[in-house]
Motif scaffolding. Structure first.
Motif, short mmCIF file in Angstrom:
data_model
loop_
_atom_site.label_atom_id
_atom_site.label_comp_id
_atom_site.label_asym_id
_atom_site.label_seq_id
_atom_site.Cartn_x
_atom_site.Cartn_y
_atom_site.Cartn_z
N ASP A 234 0.84 -1.19 0.00
CA ASP A 234 0.00 0.00 0.00
C ASP A 234 0.88 1.24 0.00
N ILE A 235 0.61 2.17 -0.91
CA ILE A 235 1.48 3.32 -1.08
C ILE A 235 1.55 4.17 0.19
N LYS A 236 0.46 4.25 0.93
CA LYS A 236 0.49 5.05 2.17
C LYS A 236 1.47 4.45 3.17
N SER A 237 1.48 3.14 3.26
CA SER A 237 2.43 2.47 4.16
C SER A 237 3.87 2.67 3.69
N GLU A 253 11.63 18.02 4.88
CA GLU A 253 11.38 19.20 4.07
C GLU A 253 12.41 19.36 2.96
N PHE A 254 13.45 18.53 2.97
CA PHE A 254 14.43 18.57 1.90
C PHE A 254 13.80 17.98 0.63
N PRO A 255 14.45 18.12 -0.53
CA PRO A 255 13.85 17.66 -1.79
C PRO A 255 13.38 16.21 -1.78
N GLU A 256 14.16 15.30 -1.18
CA GLU A 256 13.75 13.90 -1.17
C GLU A 256 12.42 13.72 -0.44
N ILE A 261 6.41 12.75 -0.61
CA ILE A 261 5.04 13.19 -0.35
C ILE A 261 4.22 13.20 -1.64
N LYS A 262 4.83 13.60 -2.74
CA LYS A 262 4.11 13.72 -4.01
C LYS A 262 3.84 12.37 -4.67
N CYS A 263 4.52 11.33 -4.25
CA CYS A 263 4.33 10.01 -4.88
C CYS A 263 2.92 9.49 -4.61
N SER A 264 2.28 8.98 -5.63
CA SER A 264 0.93 8.43 -5.48
C SER A 264 0.87 6.95 -5.83
N SER A 265 2.00 6.34 -6.15
CA SER A 265 2.02 4.93 -6.51
C SER A 265 3.43 4.38 -6.33
N ASN A 266 3.54 3.06 -6.35
CA ASN A 266 4.86 2.45 -6.28
C ASN A 266 5.67 2.75 -7.53
#
Length: 291
Positions: A234-237, A253-256, A261-266
């Motif tokens: 699960d992407i949230k996990s 808060e750094f770029p990584e 945070i922006k990732c919505s999928s594996n």
């Protein structure tokens, strides 16, 4: 195409029948073990297998409340080779396990009712090594989904563990302030405990279990991402666990961190961590096996 998994690697009462079957199973030995602690939203299948790859002898899943499990149905996932407990009427996987971990995975249950607990145990006792009732967290902490990371940052009281171990004949498992492989030996010697459990130290770098020494933080993150892809986590996990890894060594808060945070999928995680080819291999294999 090669399977990508090869790369990862006495009465008539039904309760009495469960007891008879359970009694024939091998007794769990809790002595001289290095154990992955239960961690909410972290201890899913990919992380448990990652810890095992690095040397964990026993791996606890995240605590799951009995009410949640009672809403689930057991399904064999032929595509992944897993056993999934899925919430009825949804595709939400509440607990996922696989044969690779059957000899070491412990299902931890939050419960306050013996009948519910037994019903849940009957659902999954054939799929795990052991079932654990959580008696270590305050009820409000447990039911609100508290995490090991929420605990106060006070030094572990190893002397108090020693007093408990000295008073009991059953195996005592010590935990607290285990951040390097050498700490396993230190806490055992200081407490006389039978085994050692680690939570934060493993969450921050799962290679703490490796006798050969820690792998780099970057390598461990990538290995975790690969397992999330392989086992369709699960992407949230996945994002939550990566967040815990990142905030200990860097800053979210750094770029990584912002990119995670922006990732919505594996697939997004694969691109972020340079695992596009691995993701392509896994997805192509799955596509071929479903034809």
């Amino acid at each position: 195409m090669a399977n990508p998994r090869a790369r990862a690697v006495v009465s008539c009462h039904p309760h009495s029948e469960l007891a008879r079957r359970s009694s024939r199973r091998m007794e769990v030995d809790y002595r001289n073990k290095h154990i992955l602690a239960p961690m909410v939203r972290v201890g899913t299948l990919p992380f448990r297998l990652l810890a095992a790859d690095y040397g964990a002898d026993i791996t606890y899943g995240e605590e799951i409340i009995d009410h949640k499990m009672l809403k689930c149905v057991r399904r064999e996932n032929d595509l992944l080779g897993t056993t999934d407990f899925v919430e009825k009427g949804t595709n939400d996987v509440v607990f996922r396990t696989c044969p690779e971990e059957k000899s070491r995975v412990v299902f931890q249950m939050g419960t306050s009712n013996a009948v519910r607990a037994l019903t849940v145990a009957q659902m999954l006792h054939e799929d795990v090594m052991a079932i654990d009732i959580n008696m270590g967290c305050p009820r409000s902490f447990s039911l609100s989904g508290g995490m090991v990371a929420d605990r106060p940052r006070y030094p572990a009281q190893w002397s108090e563990i020693a007093a408990v171990a000295d008073a009991l004949s059953i195996p005592v498992i010590a935990n607290g302030d285990v951040f390097e492989y050498e700490d396993f030996g230190r806490i055992k010697q200081a407490t006389g405990a039978a085994s050692v459990m680690v939570a934060r130290g493993a969450m921050w770098n799962a290679s703490v279990f490796s006798a050969a020494g820690k792998s780099s933080w970057e390598q461990v993150k990538r290995e975790y991402v690969r397992k999330c892809i392989l086992w369709d986590n699960d992407i949230k996990s996945s994002k939550h666990t990566l967040k815990e890894m990142i905030v200990h060594h860097s800053c979210f808060e750094f770029p990584e961190g912002r990119a995670v945070i922006k990732c919505s999928s594996n697939a997004d995680l694969a691109r972020l961590y340079g695992e596009e080819e691995y993701y392509k291999t896994v997805t192509e294999y799955r596509r071929e096996t479903t034809r």
